[in-house]
Structure formats: C-alpha cells, structure tokens
Design a protein around this motif. Structure first.
Motif, mmCIF file in Angstrom:
data_model
loop_
_atom_site.group_PDB
_atom_site.id
_atom_site.type_symbol
_atom_site.label_atom_id
_atom_site.label_comp_id
_atom_site.label_asym_id
_atom_site.label_seq_id
_atom_site.Cartn_x
_atom_site.Cartn_y
_atom_site.Cartn_z
ATOM 1 N N TYR A 159 0.831 -1.209 0.000
ATOM 2 C CA TYR A 159 0.000 0.000 0.000
ATOM 3 C C TYR A 159 0.865 1.259 0.000
ATOM 4 C CZ TYR A 159 -2.703 3.795 2.060
ATOM 5 O OH TYR A 159 -3.256 5.018 2.310
ATOM 6 N N LEU A 160 1.871 1.272 0.837
ATOM 7 C CA LEU A 160 2.724 2.463 0.920
ATOM 8 C C LEU A 160 3.509 2.659 -0.371
ATOM 9 C CD1 LEU A 160 4.061 2.060 4.580
ATOM 10 C CD2 LEU A 160 2.347 3.694 3.764
ATOM 11 N N ASN A 161 3.996 1.581 -0.951
ATOM 12 C CA ASN A 161 4.746 1.720 -2.204
ATOM 13 C C ASN A 161 3.854 2.287 -3.314
ATOM 14 O OD1 ASN A 161 6.974 0.693 -0.918
ATOM 15 N ND2 ASN A 161 6.723 -1.386 -1.723
ATOM 16 N N ARG A 162 2.599 1.861 -3.299
ATOM 17 C CA ARG A 162 1.686 2.309 -4.341
ATOM 18 C C ARG A 162 1.259 3.751 -4.139
ATOM 19 N NH1 ARG A 162 -3.787 1.868 -4.108
ATOM 20 N NH2 ARG A 162 -3.757 0.299 -2.463
ATOM 21 N N THR A 163 0.967 4.115 -2.891
ATOM 22 C CA THR A 163 0.361 5.437 -2.677
ATOM 23 C C THR A 163 1.346 6.478 -2.157
ATOM 24 O OG1 THR A 163 -0.243 4.972 -0.388
ATOM 25 C CG2 THR A 163 -1.835 4.341 -2.094
ATOM 26 N N ARG A 164 2.450 6.045 -1.571
ATOM 27 C CA ARG A 164 3.339 7.001 -0.933
ATOM 28 C C ARG A 164 4.741 7.011 -1.526
ATOM 29 N NH1 ARG A 164 2.447 10.515 -0.109
ATOM 30 N NH2 ARG A 164 3.795 11.074 1.623
ATOM 31 N N GLY A 165 4.944 6.232 -2.563
ATOM 32 C CA GLY A 165 6.262 6.268 -3.206
ATOM 33 C C GLY A 165 7.388 5.766 -2.313
ATOM 34 N N LEU B 14 2.548 4.710 -22.797
ATOM 35 C CA LEU B 14 1.327 5.377 -22.342
ATOM 36 C C LEU B 14 0.138 4.734 -23.029
ATOM 37 C CD1 LEU B 14 2.429 9.134 -22.489
ATOM 38 C CD2 LEU B 14 2.661 7.506 -20.625
ATOM 39 N N ARG B 15 -0.916 4.555 -22.237
ATOM 40 C CA ARG B 15 -2.142 3.983 -22.793
ATOM 41 C C ARG B 15 -3.240 5.014 -22.663
ATOM 42 N NH1 ARG B 15 0.721 0.329 -20.466
ATOM 43 N NH2 ARG B 15 1.038 -1.727 -21.418
ATOM 44 N N ARG B 16 -3.932 5.279 -23.760
ATOM 45 C CA ARG B 16 -5.017 6.263 -23.711
ATOM 46 C C ARG B 16 -6.334 5.593 -23.372
ATOM 47 N NH1 ARG B 16 -2.796 11.049 -26.437
ATOM 48 N NH2 ARG B 16 -0.753 10.280 -27.031
ATOM 49 N N GLY B 17 -7.151 6.347 -22.634
ATOM 50 C CA GLY B 17 -8.503 5.852 -22.353
ATOM 51 C C GLY B 17 -8.529 4.666 -21.397
ATOM 52 N N GLU B 18 -7.563 4.594 -20.496
ATOM 53 C CA GLU B 18 -7.571 3.469 -19.555
ATOM 54 C C GLU B 18 -7.576 3.933 -18.099
ATOM 55 O OE1 GLU B 18 -4.966 0.264 -20.202
ATOM 56 O OE2 GLU B 18 -5.256 0.228 -22.360
ATOM 57 N N GLY B 19 -8.319 4.991 -17.822
ATOM 58 C CA GLY B 19 -8.494 5.384 -16.417
ATOM 59 C C GLY B 19 -7.491 6.430 -15.971
ATOM 60 N N GLN B 20 -6.222 6.056 -15.881
ATOM 61 C CA GLN B 20 -5.215 7.017 -15.431
ATOM 62 C C GLN B 20 -4.979 8.071 -16.500
ATOM 63 O OE1 GLN B 20 -1.603 4.842 -14.309
ATOM 64 N NE2 GLN B 20 -1.896 5.764 -12.292
ATOM 65 N N SER B 21 -4.772 9.310 -16.084
ATOM 66 C CA SER B 21 -4.446 10.360 -17.050
ATOM 67 C C SER B 21 -3.054 10.109 -17.615
ATOM 68 C CB SER B 21 -4.500 11.727 -16.361
ATOM 69 O OG SER B 21 -3.375 11.868 -15.519
ATOM 70 N N LEU B 22 -2.769 10.736 -18.744
ATOM 71 C CA LEU B 22 -1.455 10.576 -19.377
ATOM 72 C C LEU B 22 -0.347 11.055 -18.431
ATOM 73 C CD1 LEU B 22 -2.358 11.729 -23.004
ATOM 74 C CD2 LEU B 22 -1.817 9.408 -22.237
ATOM 75 N N ARG B 23 -0.633 12.178 -17.719
ATOM 76 C CA ARG B 23 0.373 12.689 -16.803
ATOM 77 C C ARG B 23 0.673 11.673 -15.692
ATOM 78 N NH1 ARG B 23 -0.133 14.050 -12.199
ATOM 79 N NH2 ARG B 23 -2.347 14.500 -12.258
ATOM 80 N N GLU B 24 -0.398 11.107 -15.134
ATOM 81 C CA GLU B 24 -0.203 10.124 -14.069
ATOM 82 C C GLU B 24 0.581 8.916 -14.576
ATOM 83 O OE1 GLU B 24 -4.130 10.694 -11.205
ATOM 84 O OE2 GLU B 24 -4.326 9.571 -13.075
ATOM 85 N N GLN B 25 0.254 8.490 -15.803
ATOM 86 C CA GLN B 25 0.972 7.347 -16.364
ATOM 87 C C GLN B 25 2.451 7.671 -16.548
ATOM 88 O OE1 GLN B 25 -0.851 5.297 -19.774
ATOM 89 N NE2 GLN B 25 -2.729 6.417 -19.352
ATOM 90 N N LEU B 26 2.706 8.858 -17.082
ATOM 91 C CA LEU B 26 4.097 9.236 -17.348
ATOM 92 C C LEU B 26 4.882 9.309 -16.032
ATOM 93 C CD1 LEU B 26 6.373 10.160 -19.170
ATOM 94 C CD2 LEU B 26 5.414 12.485 -19.128
ATOM 95 N N GLU B 27 4.265 9.961 -15.038
ATOM 96 C CA GLU B 27 4.888 10.046 -13.720
ATOM 97 C C GLU B 27 5.224 8.661 -13.182
ATOM 98 O OE1 GLU B 27 2.413 13.410 -11.811
ATOM 99 O OE2 GLU B 27 2.850 11.896 -10.286
ATOM 100 N N GLY B 28 4.230 7.773 -13.253
ATOM 101 C CA GLY B 28 4.418 6.421 -12.728
ATOM 102 C C GLY B 28 5.533 5.684 -13.458
ATOM 103 N N LEU B 30 8.084 6.968 -15.072
ATOM 104 C CA LEU B 30 9.402 7.544 -14.742
ATOM 105 C C LEU B 30 9.833 7.132 -13.331
ATOM 106 C CD1 LEU B 30 8.992 11.137 -16.265
ATOM 107 C CD2 LEU B 30 10.459 9.294 -17.126
ATOM 108 N N ARG B 31 8.880 7.179 -12.416
ATOM 109 C CA ARG B 31 9.207 6.840 -11.029
ATOM 110 C C ARG B 31 9.702 5.394 -10.942
ATOM 111 N NH1 ARG B 31 4.505 7.744 -9.016
ATOM 112 N NH2 ARG B 31 4.626 9.900 -8.308
ATOM 113 N N THR B 32 8.969 4.516 -11.633
ATOM 114 C CA THR B 32 9.355 3.110 -11.624
ATOM 115 C C THR B 32 10.718 2.912 -12.265
ATOM 116 O OG1 THR B 32 7.019 2.532 -11.794
ATOM 117 C CG2 THR B 32 8.607 0.794 -12.292
ATOM 118 N N ALA B 33 10.949 3.623 -13.367
ATOM 119 C CA ALA B 33 12.233 3.485 -14.060
ATOM 120 C C ALA B 33 13.385 3.900 -13.152
ATOM 121 C CB ALA B 33 12.227 4.328 -15.331
#
Lengths: 503, 503
Positions: A159-165, B14-28, B30-33
């Motif tokens: 949960y923390l990894n997903r929501t709190r980075g 990035l996937r369009r039309g799948e719930g998360q906004s493009l910005r949120e997807q991009l952020e996620g 990059l963060r994961t990378a």
C-alpha cells in the motif's frame, strides 16, 4: 428451600437446589460480608460445628468454606483459638457507581482528528470475519511476531509503495501502535547505537519533543521556513538523527522543497545519520498531488513512521515503521520488550481491509468530505476573521491561523473553553516564541459546526477582556487534553500531601 | 491505443482511455524506471518539449510530471541545464519476495500457551458486531482514554471481583496490552516515586527480571519454598516493591500459604511498599478451588496485573492493572506516553464478550479440555519417565519436571530441538543454580501429541551423548524463542561488522 442464620452480626442465607453448592454459597456469603464490612476485622467466627448446626448443613461444608477463605487470606486461624476475620480490612467494591467523565466541549477543533462517524464499520467487520474464517487462523492467535504479522506487513508495504512512493519491504517493516510508540522505538534503537541528540523542527510537534526527551535523548530545534526544515542549520549541530514532517510540516503545513529534501538526505548520508520521517496525514491532499516520501529515496537512512490514526481512526492503534536494514531486528526487539507485539487480529483485519480495496474506497470518500470541510473553514475564516493569515490549507486535517501580534494565546484558548469550544494553540509546539497562532482541525466537524465555531472564535478574539483564569504555565505546554487532565490530577494529589519519598 | 518511445535507455509506454491520465501514467513510468534503476543516477532526461513530441502528448503533461518528480526528489533541476535523475539511487522494492520464517518445531511445549484453536471466533465476532452497532460508537473511535475505555474497565472489574475475589473498581483500573507492558508501567511509576529496587521470586520468570532491570530498577531475588515466597527474607532487603505469583507460583506451581500472604501484606503496609501481583493463569485450577487475590485484601498496597493471554489468546494483547488510588493517574500517564492507549474496539469487544457470558462459557470449555491434557501429560510422564519428580500439577497450563542431578539442561533442550520438539528449561528463570528442570506446557497440545512428545523427551534424556552444539551461553538465559531469534540476528550482524559507533 431457604435457610437463614444470625450468629452475632453474621447473616448467611443458603438456598438449596439452585445450582451453587452449599459450600460455595457459604463461602460467597462470608466473603461478601467481609468485603462489605459486615464482618469486621478481628471478629471471631462461630466454630465450624456451631455454624453447621445453625445452618443445618454438615460440618464438612463449613470446614471447607473456612479453609478456602483462610487460603484467600480473608480469615486467620491460630491453633487453639477461634477463626477470625483477618486484620487487613479489604475495601468495599464500588462497581456500578457512576463517575462518568465530564462531557466534552460542544466544538472540538483538535488538529489531526479524522471524522470517526464515517469509519467503515461494516467493511471492517467483514474483514475480521474473513480473517477469522481462515482455517489456520489459530496459528496467528499465539504470541505475536514482535515485528508484526507478516501478511499485514506485506499488505502495508505494498500500500505504501503504491500510494506514498516508498520502497517498503515486509522484512524491514515493524508494526506498532501508532506514531507515539514508533518514535519511542526509534529513539530506543538510536540510543543503543550511541546517538545522544536528535534535531526536531521548530515549530514542531510538542508532544514529540517531550517523547524524545523522555527516552533519554537531548533535543535540538531547527527552524522551519517556507521551504521546510533549514537543513543548513543541521550541519552545525552534533545530532545523530532528525525528525521531520516533509509531506506536510506540522504545524505550519509547508511542503519540504525538493532542494531541501536532497540536501537533507545528503546530510544523512555524509554523517551516517537517521532521518525520522513522520508521514502523518499525507493521504489528504486537496489542491495538489501527493508528495512522495524521503524513505523512497534513501531507505537506508530513513526511519519512516505512519499509522491509521488519520486515515481510519485513532482508536485502532495501528502504526508501522519502515526501518533501515541494520536497525530492523533491534526495532523488533524493542517492540518485544515494550509490549510483546501488537494485537494480531487487528493487523490481519487491516491487511484484509487494504487488499480488498476497503481502504482506498474509504479514503476517496474521506478526501471529498474533508475537502468540503476545509473549504467551509476557509470561507468561515474569510467571513468572520477577514484579516487573519491562514496557512497550510492545501492538505491535511487542520490549518494554522496567525493571531494579531501581542495576542495572549492561552487567554484565547481559555475564553474559547468557557464558550464550550476547544481550540489549540501553536504555543506547545514552538521552541522559540514567534507569535500566537491557532491550529484548527476541521476534518471531524460538520460544516455547520465549523461555521458556528469560527463565529464563536471571532467573538473570543474580539473580547478584549475575557476574564478567564489562565492555567498554570506548565500545563499550557501540554497540548493533549488527556495528558493535561492526568497531570492536573497528579499535581492536585501531590499538593494534598499524598506524596512521600520512597526507597 | 498504445504509444511507446525510446529516448536513450528510457522506455515509456502510455495507454489512452484506460483510467489514469497521461500525466499520471508518465509520472508512474518515470518513477518506476528510477526505482528499478533503469534510469540511473545523474542521467539527463530529455527536455519536456522533446519528450512531449516523442510521446505525442502536450508539453504541459511532461512539465507537470517532471514537477511532481522534482517535488518527490526523484529528479533535480538547475537553471539552464537539463533535468536529471537525483544522485541518490532509491533501492528497488522487493515486495512479494518470499522470506517466510522457518517452520516451527513439530511439538512446542511452551509453558503458558493456551489452545488457540478453541478461540471463540464466532462469539468474538458477534461481540464486535454488537459494539459497532452502538449508534454513538464513533465517540469511542477517537483518541483512546489512556486509562482504557470505561465500559471495558467496568466489565473487567466486575469479572475480576466475581471470579478472582478482587475489590476492583473501574476508576482504579488501567488497561494495557498484557503482563509485559503492565509490569513496565508499574516499574515506571515506582521509579518516579523513588523506588530503586524490586524483589522477585527465585525461581521466577526470567523475562520479568530482565524487564524490571531494563526499566532502570535493580532486582533482588527472594527464594520460594513449598509455601511460596520466603517473606521473612524480604525484611532484610531494602526494596520498595516485590513481584509475586501467589495463586500459582511461576514456575514451581506452589500456592502461597495463608500465613505468608498475611505476612507479605503486613510487610507492605509497614514499609509502604507495593506488592505486584501477577495473576497469570489463576482461572485454571483443576484439583482445588480458585485462590483469591492479594488485591482483594489490600487494594492500597497491591498493583494487580492480569490479561487475556492465557484465558483467550496471547495475540489479543489485552491486559489490565488494578492500582492503588494514589498511583492510578501516574499509571495512566505512563500508558499515554508509552503508546497513547490500547485499541478501543478490542477493549469494547472484550467488555461485550464478558457481559454476554462468552468468557464464562469459553473458560468452562477450556478448563475441561486442559484438565484432560494435564491428566494425559501426568500419565505420559509416569509411563515414560517413572522416576521423574513432577510439580505444579494442580493448576495452570504447565508443570515442572525435575531432571536427575548433574543433567545438562541446555543439552537436553538442544537434543529435543534436533528431534523437532521445543521444550523449555527452568534455567532462565533461576537466579541461583538449583538443579535442572523442565517446564512443560500442555494446554495447547492434543493428547496424542503430549504422549508422543513425552516419549520423544524420554529418548532425549536417555541419550547420554546427544552430540548437539550448545548455544552461546548468553542466549540460554533467554527463554522466549522470538527474543532469542532477534538477539541472534543482531549478534550475527554485529560480527559481520555492520556496527559503528555513532554520535
């Protein structure tokens, strides 16, 4: 059939055929008579033979009853003399006597209190039901893993990894009862590692300063500005750890700026120091995206502490620590020594509640509600106190209102209390005086109460001569009402003279 | 629709039309990378304009994503140069990696462990349901009363008065998480009152000796004989308190004789001292009536501690203190400082469980079951170890078996461990060496396991050369397996050289 006897002042009633044996009844009657004072200290009891005849029971019944009460210390017997009531009179039980605590104030603006009326009772109960339905739940009901039940550590870490980075891992997670205990455990471990001094934010949570000091560590204050902690001041101090609230500084509401975060972690790395990250209400951001954690950037230098006190309910007493690897076992050991681990069923219920999506659902609901209340609070302040400077509105469960220069914060608080409104000042949270300010929690109050409370507050501030007795100065440094009540009780008792020096 | 780019080593989908906004997807992405190391420290990112063109999104999407990651500290930016990955590489999350604890032994004879498979799951769940159905339960979900929820204190006090002969009152009851925390709270309060030394029974619980010492108090041992504590020895010691187990001495099982009880309370009264009464398994008496408490005879000189760990399940972590009036507020304050109070819902659930008769029903069932197991244990010992001296069979959840003179207790324990059987020695509970003995808990084991385990034990004792590595001597003083595991982990880490002296 009922049989009653009256030897001297002793009234004993025995009922036959009503479940309890005659011996048990006799024992109970005698015990009660002694407890209630009907049989007084030193009073001689009839001989077993006489009482048995009197009650129409066999002598063995009386002998066994006397023996039991001798074993319990209610009676004493010496060879050749009568059995007597022991000389230490047991006090009379007072169960059922009402001593209800005084009713609370009409409006309580306690910062950081969530609305417990939206606690997801049904979902929580369902989660416990599912936990108790697991066939081998019995293995989880023995002595707890002091580190916390592993399924709960897994669920919380994810949960923390997903929501709190964060970069949480179950094996570095230690469950505890909330922030207060988490901080004590960290301090315990730091002290074992030779740390003697911890830096805190100024202003910063007053209760936490006291907690650190109570753990035998010295506290150094570091000022906070609009970018968060003045990290440059840290380097001048000889501290082994620093406690920060980077996502939402308490009490000002400032977010720690990226450069400060970077500088803080560089400082920690350079000095092999620990950053204690208090992520107390990060789930509640209304006007901007959540800010990630320091722990996610430097897990080996951050001791991260969070809890369900703001997201669900303080009464649950569930919290967690994400610890650097080298400190995990020590932290678990400190937890073992403190209380042998937290309640396992609660932990497993939370795990089930998280993985079933219950927490996400609850937080979506809570965010909407609290945002509306935040808006109502800001609007009411603009309407009733248009000149006030308001800070920390973007996130969290409280905001901060600076009071005009020269205002006596304690007098305002006392005046509010007289109007059945409990508000909280920044005073207990400041190391250096920097002007009066109020901390107003809004999450737990309906919008109508927020409006009415702020109107009342305006009248308190307008009242130049509130005519209230200021409280003893020491107590104004205590922000927690429960702690203040207990300290006042202890002080009152000491002044009565109940205190004596002891070995 | 899916869009992929590959600027340098950076893969973003990035996937369009799948719930998360493009910005949120991009952020996620990059963060994961960055978290996974695909984007390495110091690596320059494409300009927002270039990346936007590459991904076919508006530049604003990239700017917002970069801003968020700057705020979280994943990225750094300086005026006039490229945005880069911050220099502190966040470690990779390891959630889901299995590190299951090693399986426990086949037979665990841990003393004092109840059978958690008979935990009344349905009744407990019903009790919580009724608690959550109370309309104003929300008022109980805020910060807890550090003394414990009042309805729970009332129910527990009434239960103790009825079954244990106490004179408990709700207003002198403080709820805690079990005996371990209760003892720490009492020690904290005693130390504040000037007590420096506490007497304990010898033999007596080794963990408790350590707990008292950890609270900064010195410990004096007082021998126990067949009538319990040698009270005459107390008067020679300069102690302000004594910890006793009068109803069922741990570990010997002796009941404190009436004269000793009387003498002990007279000593406490004369010296204004505190008797800490550990009433740990008093509900389980098989061959005689329950013995009343010292608290019921002298509530102003006794600090009484009990819990649900033996009656229901250790994992519940619910305990209670009955304190002399003058120490109640201090005890509640110590509890507040330790953890801000215990979980309220658990307390209220227990109160409901008690008042609805659930606890009485459960105890009737448990007593019958444990009595049969006790009988099976005694029979198995007579059969397999006919020469053994067995003590403490009349009550409780364990018994004590003296080993032949000269037996190496630790070697027997280690040999048993090799046969997947965990047994416990009296060693950690003795201040002075007085011969080897085993403590065998029987309540949590089916009769067949008891018979099989005792047969195995007989083979361990018969084996004159068990050929086992004895554990480090310090660890043999620790009886709790969880504590032993953590200490071994810390020692191993220290020997690797992970330890450094810190400020």
């Amino acid at each position: 059939m009922k049989r009653t006897t009256f030897p001297g002042e002793l009234l004993v009633s025995l009922r036959r055929g009503e479940g309890q044996s005659l011996r048990e009844q006799l024992e109970g009657e005698l015990r009660t008579a002694i407890q209630r004072g009907r049989l007084t200290c030193g009073a001689a009891l009839p001989s077993s033979r006489a009482l048995a005849a009197d009650l129409g029971v066999s002598r063995g019944v009386v002998v066994l009853a006397y023996d039991q009460l001798l074993a319990e210390g209610y009676l004493v017997a010496s060879r050749g003399s009568a059995t007597r009531v022991a000389s230490r009179p047991p006090a009379r039980p007072a169960i059922g006597v009402t001593d209800e605590p005084a009713a609370g104030p009409r409006y309580d603006f306690r910062p950081g209190l969530p609305d417990t009326s939206i606690f997801p009772r049904r979902a929580w109960l369902s989660s416990l039901r599912r936990v108790l339905a697991v066939p081998d739940v019995e293995t989880a009901l023995g002595y707890p893993d002091p580190q916390g039940a592993r399924p709960a550590r897994l669920a919380i870490a994810a949960y923390l990894n997903r929501t709190r980075g964060t970069v949480a891992r179950a094996e570095r997670t230690v469950l505890c009862t909330g922030f207060a205990q988490g901080l004590r455990l960290v301090c315990d471990v730091l002290r074992q590692r030779g740390v003697t001094r911890v830096a805190v934010e100024d202003p910063g949570h007053g209760g936490q300063r006291a907690d650190i000091a109570a753990m035998g560590l010295r506290v150094s204050s570091v000022p906070v500005d609009d970018s968060g902690l003045r990290v440059d001041r840290l380097t001048r101090l000889n501290v082994g750890a620093v406690l920060v609230t980077p996502a939402h500084q308490f009490p000002t509401g400032v977010v720690m700026a990226p450069r400060r975060r970077q500088a803080l972690l560089e400082w920690a790395s350079r000095h092999d120091a620990i950053v204690i990250e208090d992520d107390y209400d990060a789930e509640f951001r209304f006007d901007r995206e959540p800010v990630g954690t320091l722990q996610g950037l430097a897990e080996d230098h951050v001791a991260y502490i969070g809890s369900t006190s703001k997201t669900l309910a303080p009464a649950l007493r569930i919290g967690w620590l994400l610890m650097p690897r080298r400190l995990v076992d020590r932290t678990a050991l400190a937890k073992l020594h403190a209380d042998h681990g937290s309640p396992t069923l609660d932990q497993l219920t939370l795990a089930e509640f998280i993985t079933s999506g219950g927490l996400d659902r609850h937080l979506r609901k809570a965010r909407l509600l609290y945002r509306r209340r935040r808006d109502a609070m800001v609007a009411a302040l603009q309407s009733h106190l248009p000149a006030s400077k308001v800070r920390g509105v973007a996130a969290g469960l409280h905001l901060m209102v600076a009071l005009p220069a020269g205002t006596d914060e304690d007098a305002v608080l006392a005046a509010a209390e007289q109007r059945s409104m409990r508000i909280y000042g920044v005073g207990p949270h400041r190391a250096r005086d920097a002007g009066a300010a109020l901390l107003l929690g809004y999450a737990s109050l309906p919008e109508a109460d927020i409006r009415a409370g702020v109107a009342l507050l305006a009248s308190c501030l307008a009242d130049k001569a509130p005519g209230t007795k200021p409280r003893p100065i020491a107590l104004t440094r205590i922000w927690d009402p429960a702690e203040r009540r207990l300290l006042a009780g202890i002080a009152a008792e000491a002044s009565i003279g109940g205190e004596r020096q002891r070995r």
